[in-house]
Design an enzyme around this catalytic site. Structure first.
Site, mmCIF file in Angstrom:
data_model
loop_
_atom_site.group_PDB
_atom_site.id
_atom_site.type_symbol
_atom_site.label_atom_id
_atom_site.label_comp_id
_atom_site.label_asym_id
_atom_site.label_seq_id
_atom_site.Cartn_x
_atom_site.Cartn_y
_atom_site.Cartn_z
ATOM 1 N N SER A 184 -25.725 15.214 -9.180
ATOM 2 C CA SER A 184 -25.212 14.165 -8.591
ATOM 3 C C SER A 184 -23.655 13.888 -8.087
ATOM 4 O O SER A 184 -22.729 14.327 -9.019
ATOM 5 C CB SER A 184 -25.039 12.776 -9.626
ATOM 6 N N SER A 191 -21.584 11.720 -6.837
ATOM 7 C CA SER A 191 -20.607 11.156 -7.491
ATOM 8 C C SER A 191 -20.575 11.061 -9.042
ATOM 9 O O SER A 191 -19.488 10.972 -9.736
ATOM 10 C CB SER A 191 -21.171 9.604 -7.358
ATOM 11 N N ARG A 224 -24.842 13.648 0.973
ATOM 12 C CA ARG A 224 -25.716 14.118 2.068
ATOM 13 C C ARG A 224 -25.037 15.060 2.682
ATOM 14 O O ARG A 224 -25.800 15.939 3.197
ATOM 15 C CB ARG A 224 -26.418 12.979 2.756
ATOM 16 N N GLU A 252 -29.589 7.751 7.204
ATOM 17 C CA GLU A 252 -28.222 7.387 6.651
ATOM 18 C C GLU A 252 -27.032 7.483 7.668
ATOM 19 O O GLU A 252 -26.078 6.812 7.847
ATOM 20 C CB GLU A 252 -27.645 8.192 5.416
ATOM 21 N N HIS A 271 -54.800 16.392 7.956
ATOM 22 C CA HIS A 271 -55.828 15.702 7.154
ATOM 23 C C HIS A 271 -55.819 14.236 7.293
ATOM 24 O O HIS A 271 -56.347 13.717 6.618
ATOM 25 C CB HIS A 271 -55.961 16.527 6.033
ATOM 26 N N LYS A 315 -26.125 -0.825 -4.745
ATOM 27 C CA LYS A 315 -25.786 -0.585 -6.058
ATOM 28 C C LYS A 315 -24.694 -1.512 -6.496
ATOM 29 O O LYS A 315 -24.765 -1.643 -7.860
ATOM 30 C CB LYS A 315 -24.818 0.935 -5.557
#
Ligand code: F6R
Length: 360
Positions: free
Chosen positions: A101, A103, A153, A240, A256, A350
Protein backbone atom coordinates in the site's frame (compact mmCIF):
# COMPACT_ATOMS: atom_id res chain seq x y z
CA UNK A 1 -5.43 21.74 -26.32
CA UNK A 2 -3.76 22.82 -29.54
CA UNK A 3 -0.28 23.84 -28.41
CA UNK A 4 0.70 20.73 -26.47
CA UNK A 5 4.14 20.69 -28.03
CA UNK A 6 4.84 23.84 -25.95
CA UNK A 7 6.34 22.97 -22.56
CA UNK A 8 4.66 25.89 -20.76
CA UNK A 9 1.21 25.02 -22.10
CA UNK A 10 1.63 21.40 -20.97
CA UNK A 11 2.79 22.52 -17.52
CA UNK A 12 -0.32 24.68 -17.12
CA UNK A 13 -2.46 21.51 -17.30
CA UNK A 14 -0.08 18.89 -15.91
CA UNK A 15 0.42 20.96 -12.78
CA UNK A 16 2.04 18.25 -10.65
CA UNK A 17 4.21 16.96 -13.50
CA UNK A 18 2.74 13.52 -14.05
CA UNK A 19 4.73 13.37 -17.28
CA UNK A 20 7.92 13.73 -15.25
CA UNK A 21 6.78 10.98 -12.88
CA UNK A 22 6.00 8.66 -15.81
CA UNK A 23 9.50 9.31 -17.12
CA UNK A 24 10.96 8.38 -13.72
CA UNK A 25 9.99 4.71 -14.08
CA UNK A 26 13.52 3.57 -15.01
CA UNK A 27 14.94 5.34 -11.94
CA UNK A 28 12.25 3.76 -9.75
CA UNK A 29 13.39 0.32 -10.87
CA UNK A 30 17.07 1.19 -10.43
CA UNK A 31 16.34 2.54 -6.94
CA UNK A 32 15.81 -1.05 -5.80
CA UNK A 33 18.58 -2.52 -7.90
CA UNK A 34 20.86 -0.23 -5.89
CA UNK A 35 19.31 -1.58 -2.68
CA UNK A 36 19.55 -5.28 -3.43
CA UNK A 37 21.38 -5.92 -0.16
CA UNK A 38 18.32 -4.77 1.76
CA UNK A 39 16.19 -7.26 -0.19
CA UNK A 40 18.76 -10.05 0.32
CA UNK A 41 18.75 -9.34 4.06
CA UNK A 42 14.95 -9.68 4.19
CA UNK A 43 15.04 -12.90 2.13
CA UNK A 44 17.54 -14.40 4.61
CA UNK A 45 15.05 -13.85 7.45
CA UNK A 46 12.19 -15.70 5.68
CA UNK A 47 11.28 -19.37 5.54
CA UNK A 48 10.81 -20.76 2.05
CA UNK A 49 7.08 -20.27 1.31
CA UNK A 50 4.63 -22.77 -0.15
CA UNK A 51 2.55 -19.97 -1.68
CA UNK A 52 2.85 -16.22 -2.10
CA UNK A 53 -0.15 -13.96 -1.58
CA UNK A 54 0.17 -10.40 -2.84
CA UNK A 55 -2.43 -8.05 -1.45
CA UNK A 56 -3.01 -4.42 -2.44
CA UNK A 57 -5.58 -2.17 -4.06
CA UNK A 58 -5.60 0.08 -7.11
CA UNK A 59 -2.22 1.42 -8.16
CA UNK A 60 -0.47 -0.65 -5.48
CA UNK A 61 -2.50 -3.73 -6.40
CA UNK A 62 -1.24 -3.52 -9.99
CA UNK A 63 2.12 -4.70 -8.64
CA UNK A 64 0.43 -7.97 -7.62
CA UNK A 65 -1.08 -8.49 -11.08
CA UNK A 66 2.29 -7.88 -12.72
CA UNK A 67 4.03 -10.28 -10.33
CA UNK A 68 1.48 -13.01 -10.96
CA UNK A 69 1.28 -12.65 -14.72
CA UNK A 70 4.96 -12.03 -15.42
CA UNK A 71 6.18 -14.94 -13.36
CA UNK A 72 3.41 -17.54 -13.55
CA UNK A 73 5.36 -19.59 -16.10
CA UNK A 74 8.50 -19.80 -14.01
CA UNK A 75 7.69 -19.37 -10.34
CA UNK A 76 8.10 -22.48 -8.20
CA UNK A 77 5.09 -21.86 -5.90
CA UNK A 78 1.70 -20.32 -6.71
CA UNK A 79 1.37 -16.53 -6.62
CA UNK A 80 -2.12 -15.50 -5.53
CA UNK A 81 -3.43 -11.96 -5.89
CA UNK A 82 -5.88 -10.51 -3.40
CA UNK A 83 -7.79 -7.24 -3.65
CA UNK A 84 -10.18 -7.46 -0.77
CA UNK A 85 -10.62 -7.28 3.00
CA UNK A 86 -9.94 -10.97 3.64
CA UNK A 87 -7.25 -13.36 2.52
CA UNK A 88 -8.32 -16.61 0.83
CA UNK A 89 -8.84 -19.68 3.02
CA UNK A 90 -5.57 -21.29 1.86
CA UNK A 91 -3.50 -18.73 3.80
CA UNK A 92 -1.57 -20.34 6.65
CA UNK A 93 1.91 -20.46 8.18
CA UNK A 94 3.56 -21.57 4.92
CA UNK A 95 2.19 -18.51 3.09
CA UNK A 96 4.32 -15.49 2.38
CA UNK A 97 2.12 -12.38 2.34
CA UNK A 98 3.41 -9.36 0.45
CA UNK A 99 1.19 -6.44 1.50
CA UNK A 100 1.54 -3.39 -0.72
CA UNK A 101 0.00 0.00 0.00
CA UNK A 102 1.70 3.15 -1.16
CA UNK A 103 -0.01 5.33 1.44
CA UNK A 104 0.09 2.50 3.98
CA UNK A 105 -3.48 3.40 4.95
CA UNK A 106 -5.72 1.39 2.62
CA UNK A 107 -8.20 -0.48 4.78
CA UNK A 108 -8.64 -3.56 2.59
CA UNK A 109 -4.87 -4.10 2.59
CA UNK A 110 -4.56 -3.50 6.34
CA UNK A 111 -7.42 -5.91 7.02
CA UNK A 112 -5.95 -8.69 4.88
CA UNK A 113 -2.54 -8.14 6.46
CA UNK A 114 -3.94 -8.46 9.99
CA UNK A 115 -6.04 -11.53 9.20
CA UNK A 116 -3.22 -13.30 7.35
CA UNK A 117 -0.79 -12.58 10.21
CA UNK A 118 -3.35 -13.98 12.66
CA UNK A 119 -3.34 -17.20 10.62
CA UNK A 120 0.42 -17.42 11.00
CA UNK A 121 1.50 -16.22 7.54
CA UNK A 122 4.90 -14.57 7.24
CA UNK A 123 4.56 -11.03 5.94
CA UNK A 124 6.60 -8.43 4.13
CA UNK A 125 5.17 -4.95 3.62
CA UNK A 126 5.82 -2.32 0.99
CA UNK A 127 4.69 1.23 1.83
CA UNK A 128 5.83 4.82 1.92
CA UNK A 129 4.68 5.03 5.56
CA UNK A 130 1.23 5.02 7.19
CA UNK A 131 -0.46 2.38 9.31
CA UNK A 132 0.97 -0.57 7.38
CA UNK A 133 4.53 0.52 8.23
CA UNK A 134 3.50 0.87 11.88
CA UNK A 135 1.86 -2.56 11.97
CA UNK A 136 4.98 -4.08 10.41
CA UNK A 137 7.18 -2.33 12.95
CA UNK A 138 5.04 -3.50 15.87
CA UNK A 139 5.13 -7.11 14.66
CA UNK A 140 8.77 -7.16 13.58
CA UNK A 141 7.84 -7.72 9.93
CA UNK A 142 10.19 -6.40 7.26
CA UNK A 143 8.90 -3.33 5.43
CA UNK A 144 10.39 -1.97 2.23
CA UNK A 145 9.99 1.77 2.57
CA UNK A 146 9.39 3.49 -0.79
CA UNK A 147 9.86 7.23 -1.39
CA UNK A 148 6.64 9.18 -0.70
CA UNK A 149 4.92 12.10 -2.38
CA UNK A 150 3.73 10.39 -5.57
CA UNK A 151 0.42 9.00 -6.72
CA UNK A 152 0.42 5.23 -5.97
CA UNK A 153 -0.36 4.36 -9.58
CA UNK A 154 2.67 6.32 -10.75
CA UNK A 155 5.07 4.53 -8.43
CA UNK A 156 4.75 1.02 -9.84
CA UNK A 157 8.55 0.71 -10.18
CA UNK A 158 9.06 1.50 -6.51
CA UNK A 159 6.40 -1.00 -5.46
CA UNK A 160 6.78 -3.89 -7.89
CA UNK A 161 10.58 -4.10 -7.98
CA UNK A 162 11.33 -4.98 -4.33
CA UNK A 163 8.61 -7.67 -4.41
CA UNK A 164 10.01 -9.15 -7.64
CA UNK A 165 13.58 -9.03 -6.29
CA UNK A 166 12.40 -10.73 -3.12
CA UNK A 167 11.02 -13.66 -5.16
CA UNK A 168 14.37 -13.78 -6.94
CA UNK A 169 16.34 -13.77 -3.68
CA UNK A 170 14.10 -16.52 -2.31
CA UNK A 171 15.16 -18.54 -5.39
CA UNK A 172 11.56 -18.88 -6.55
CA UNK A 173 12.32 -17.61 -10.08
CA UNK A 174 14.36 -19.28 -12.76
CA UNK A 175 15.28 -16.24 -14.84
CA UNK A 176 18.04 -13.71 -14.20
CA UNK A 177 15.81 -10.95 -12.86
CA UNK A 178 18.46 -8.32 -11.94
CA UNK A 179 19.77 -8.35 -15.52
CA UNK A 180 16.22 -8.08 -16.89
CA UNK A 181 15.56 -5.14 -14.57
CA UNK A 182 18.67 -3.31 -15.69
CA UNK A 183 17.67 -3.88 -19.32
CA UNK A 184 14.13 -2.74 -18.56
CA UNK A 185 15.48 0.55 -17.20
CA UNK A 186 17.56 1.02 -20.35
CA UNK A 187 14.62 0.35 -22.70
CA UNK A 188 12.37 2.70 -20.71
CA UNK A 189 14.99 5.42 -20.87
CA UNK A 190 15.05 5.10 -24.66
CA UNK A 191 11.25 5.30 -24.67
CA UNK A 192 11.46 8.53 -22.63
CA UNK A 193 13.55 9.98 -25.42
CA UNK A 194 11.08 8.90 -28.10
CA UNK A 195 7.79 9.60 -26.29
CA UNK A 196 8.56 12.46 -23.88
CA UNK A 197 6.89 15.89 -24.07
CA UNK A 198 9.95 17.35 -25.82
CA UNK A 199 9.13 15.25 -28.92
CA UNK A 200 6.51 16.99 -31.10
CA UNK A 201 3.34 15.18 -32.05
CA UNK A 202 4.47 14.62 -35.63
CA UNK A 203 7.29 12.36 -34.38
CA UNK A 204 5.70 11.13 -31.14
CA UNK A 205 3.59 7.94 -31.38
CA UNK A 206 2.26 8.35 -27.81
CA UNK A 207 0.88 11.82 -28.56
CA UNK A 208 -0.54 10.55 -31.85
CA UNK A 209 -2.29 7.68 -30.11
CA UNK A 210 -3.70 10.02 -27.46
CA UNK A 211 -5.10 12.23 -30.20
CA UNK A 212 -6.70 9.20 -31.89
CA UNK A 213 -8.31 8.19 -28.59
CA UNK A 214 -9.89 11.60 -27.92
CA UNK A 215 -13.62 11.18 -27.36
CA UNK A 216 -13.40 7.36 -27.42
CA UNK A 217 -13.63 4.66 -24.77
CA UNK A 218 -10.42 2.62 -25.00
CA UNK A 219 -10.91 -1.14 -24.99
CA UNK A 220 -7.51 -2.59 -24.21
CA UNK A 221 -6.94 -6.15 -25.33
CA UNK A 222 -3.78 -7.87 -24.09
CA UNK A 223 -2.54 -10.60 -26.44
CA UNK A 224 -1.91 -13.11 -23.62
CA UNK A 225 -0.75 -13.70 -20.00
CA UNK A 226 1.70 -10.92 -19.11
CA UNK A 227 -0.25 -8.43 -21.20
CA UNK A 228 -3.43 -9.15 -19.22
CA UNK A 229 -1.81 -7.36 -16.29
CA UNK A 230 -0.60 -4.58 -18.59
CA UNK A 231 -4.09 -4.14 -20.08
CA UNK A 232 -5.65 -3.98 -16.62
CA UNK A 233 -3.11 -1.42 -15.43
CA UNK A 234 -3.55 0.68 -18.59
CA UNK A 235 -7.32 0.64 -18.02
CA UNK A 236 -6.69 2.04 -14.54
CA UNK A 237 -4.32 4.69 -15.93
CA UNK A 238 -6.97 5.87 -18.41
CA UNK A 239 -9.51 5.94 -15.56
CA UNK A 240 -7.31 7.86 -13.14
CA UNK A 241 -5.01 9.96 -15.35
CA UNK A 242 -7.37 10.75 -18.24
CA UNK A 243 -10.53 10.47 -16.05
CA UNK A 244 -12.40 8.45 -18.69
CA UNK A 245 -13.94 5.02 -18.83
CA UNK A 246 -11.76 2.25 -20.26
CA UNK A 247 -11.88 -1.53 -20.17
CA UNK A 248 -9.25 -4.27 -20.22
CA UNK A 249 -9.50 -7.77 -21.66
CA UNK A 250 -7.20 -10.58 -22.75
CA UNK A 251 -6.77 -13.27 -25.39
CA UNK A 252 -7.64 -16.09 -25.73
CA UNK A 253 -10.56 -15.61 -23.31
CA UNK A 254 -12.00 -12.61 -25.16
CA UNK A 255 -12.47 -14.78 -28.24
CA UNK A 256 -15.15 -16.62 -26.31
CA UNK A 257 -17.30 -13.64 -25.32
CA UNK A 258 -16.12 -10.06 -26.04
CA UNK A 259 -15.70 -10.77 -29.75
CA UNK A 260 -19.41 -11.47 -30.15
CA UNK A 261 -20.34 -8.20 -28.41
CA UNK A 262 -19.39 -6.18 -31.49
CA UNK A 263 -22.30 -7.35 -33.59
CA UNK A 264 -25.52 -6.35 -31.89
CA UNK A 265 -25.44 -2.57 -31.42
CA UNK A 266 -23.57 -1.03 -34.38
CA UNK A 267 -24.58 2.52 -33.44
CA UNK A 268 -22.58 2.23 -30.20
CA UNK A 269 -19.41 0.92 -31.79
CA UNK A 270 -18.15 4.32 -32.92
CA UNK A 271 -17.70 5.27 -29.24
CA UNK A 272 -14.93 2.74 -28.80
CA UNK A 273 -11.33 2.39 -29.89
CA UNK A 274 -9.50 -0.91 -29.57
CA UNK A 275 -5.92 -1.01 -28.33
CA UNK A 276 -4.32 -4.33 -29.19
CA UNK A 277 -1.30 -4.96 -26.98
CA UNK A 278 1.01 -7.04 -29.17
CA UNK A 279 4.11 -9.03 -28.38
CA UNK A 280 6.75 -10.24 -30.87
CA UNK A 281 6.87 -13.41 -28.74
CA UNK A 282 3.15 -14.20 -28.98
CA UNK A 283 2.83 -18.00 -29.06
CA UNK A 284 1.86 -19.11 -32.63
CA UNK A 285 -1.72 -20.07 -31.84
CA UNK A 286 -2.26 -16.79 -29.97
CA UNK A 287 -0.73 -14.90 -32.88
CA UNK A 288 -3.20 -16.55 -35.22
CA UNK A 289 -6.12 -15.67 -32.92
CA UNK A 290 -5.04 -12.02 -32.60
CA UNK A 291 -4.59 -11.63 -36.36
CA UNK A 292 -7.96 -13.22 -37.18
CA UNK A 293 -9.70 -11.21 -34.47
CA UNK A 294 -8.09 -7.97 -35.63
CA UNK A 295 -9.63 -8.46 -39.08
CA UNK A 296 -13.04 -8.88 -37.44
CA UNK A 297 -12.63 -5.93 -35.06
CA UNK A 298 -11.68 -3.65 -37.96
CA UNK A 299 -15.16 -4.13 -39.39
CA UNK A 300 -16.62 -2.55 -36.25
CA UNK A 301 -14.10 -0.14 -34.69
CA UNK A 302 -10.75 1.56 -35.10
CA UNK A 303 -7.91 -0.72 -34.01
CA UNK A 304 -4.57 0.59 -32.77
CA UNK A 305 -1.69 -1.76 -32.14
CA UNK A 306 0.84 -1.13 -29.38
CA UNK A 307 3.86 -3.37 -29.81
CA UNK A 308 6.32 -4.56 -27.20
CA UNK A 309 9.96 -4.24 -28.27
CA UNK A 310 11.95 -7.24 -29.43
CA UNK A 311 13.62 -8.52 -26.30
CA UNK A 312 14.01 -11.99 -24.77
CA UNK A 313 12.72 -10.92 -21.34
CA UNK A 314 8.95 -10.68 -20.78
CA UNK A 315 9.68 -8.23 -17.96
CA UNK A 316 11.25 -5.82 -20.43
CA UNK A 317 8.49 -6.31 -22.99
CA UNK A 318 5.59 -5.90 -20.54
CA UNK A 319 7.02 -2.84 -18.77
CA UNK A 320 7.81 -1.22 -22.12
CA UNK A 321 4.15 -1.44 -23.18
CA UNK A 322 2.92 -0.32 -19.74
CA UNK A 323 5.21 2.73 -19.92
CA UNK A 324 4.05 3.62 -23.47
CA UNK A 325 0.45 3.54 -22.29
CA UNK A 326 1.26 5.61 -19.21
CA UNK A 327 2.42 8.34 -21.58
CA UNK A 328 -0.69 7.96 -23.74
CA UNK A 329 -3.05 8.24 -20.75
CA UNK A 330 -1.32 11.40 -19.53
CA UNK A 331 -1.25 12.97 -23.00
CA UNK A 332 -4.94 12.23 -23.36
CA UNK A 333 -5.60 14.07 -20.08
CA UNK A 334 -3.54 17.04 -21.27
CA UNK A 335 -5.27 17.08 -24.62
CA UNK A 336 -8.61 17.24 -22.80
CA UNK A 337 -7.35 20.00 -20.47
CA UNK A 338 -7.56 17.69 -17.44
CA UNK A 339 -4.87 17.63 -14.74
CA UNK A 340 -3.73 13.98 -14.75
CA UNK A 341 -2.55 13.81 -11.12
CA UNK A 342 -5.46 14.41 -8.70
CA UNK A 343 -8.16 11.76 -8.23
CA UNK A 344 -10.90 13.78 -6.48
CA UNK A 345 -13.67 11.18 -6.75
CA UNK A 346 -11.50 8.48 -5.17
CA UNK A 347 -10.48 10.89 -2.39
CA UNK A 348 -14.08 11.97 -1.84
CA UNK A 349 -15.23 8.38 -1.45
CA UNK A 350 -12.43 7.67 1.03
CA UNK A 351 -13.45 10.79 2.98
CA UNK A 352 -17.10 9.70 3.10
CA UNK A 353 -16.14 6.22 4.28
CA UNK A 354 -14.35 7.83 7.22
CA UNK A 355 -12.07 5.98 9.62
CA UNK A 356 -11.98 2.22 9.34
CA UNK A 357 -13.02 0.43 12.52
CA UNK A 358 -11.09 -2.74 11.81
CA UNK A 359 -14.03 -4.76 10.44
CA UNK A 360 -14.86 -5.75 6.87
C1 F6R B 1 -4.12 6.63 -6.78
C2 F6R B 1 -4.27 5.20 -7.02
C3 F6R B 1 -5.27 4.43 -6.23
C4 F6R B 1 -4.63 3.86 -4.96
C5 F6R B 1 -5.63 3.03 -4.15
C6 F6R B 1 -4.99 2.37 -2.92
O1 F6R B 1 -3.04 7.10 -7.56
O2 F6R B 1 -3.60 4.67 -7.87
O3 F6R B 1 -5.76 3.41 -7.05
O4 F6R B 1 -3.54 3.05 -5.31
O5 F6R B 1 -6.69 3.84 -3.73
O6 F6R B 1 -4.21 3.25 -2.17
P1 F6R B 1 -2.74 2.81 -1.77
O7 F6R B 1 -2.02 2.53 -3.04
O8 F6R B 1 -2.18 3.98 -1.03
O9 F6R B 1 -2.87 1.61 -0.90
Amino acid sequence: MEDWDEVEAVRAVDREDMLGVVASLPEQIEYWLQRREEVEEVARRLRSPIEVLVTGMGGSGAAGDLLEKLFEDEVKVPILVNKDYEPPASVRSGTLLIAISYSGNTEETLSTYLLARRRGAQAVCIASGGQLSLYAQQRGDPCFQVPGGLQPRASIGYQWTPAALLLHELRLLRSDLPTALQETAEVLRRQNEALGPQVPEAQNPAKQLARALQGKVPLIYGCYGPFAAVAKRAKNMFNENSKIQAFGDVFPELNHNTLQGWEGAPSQNASFAILLLRDPEEPPRIHQRVELSKAIFQQYATVHEVWAPDHPSPVVRAFAVAHQLDFVSVYLAILNGVDPTPVPLIQELKRHLGDWNGHA
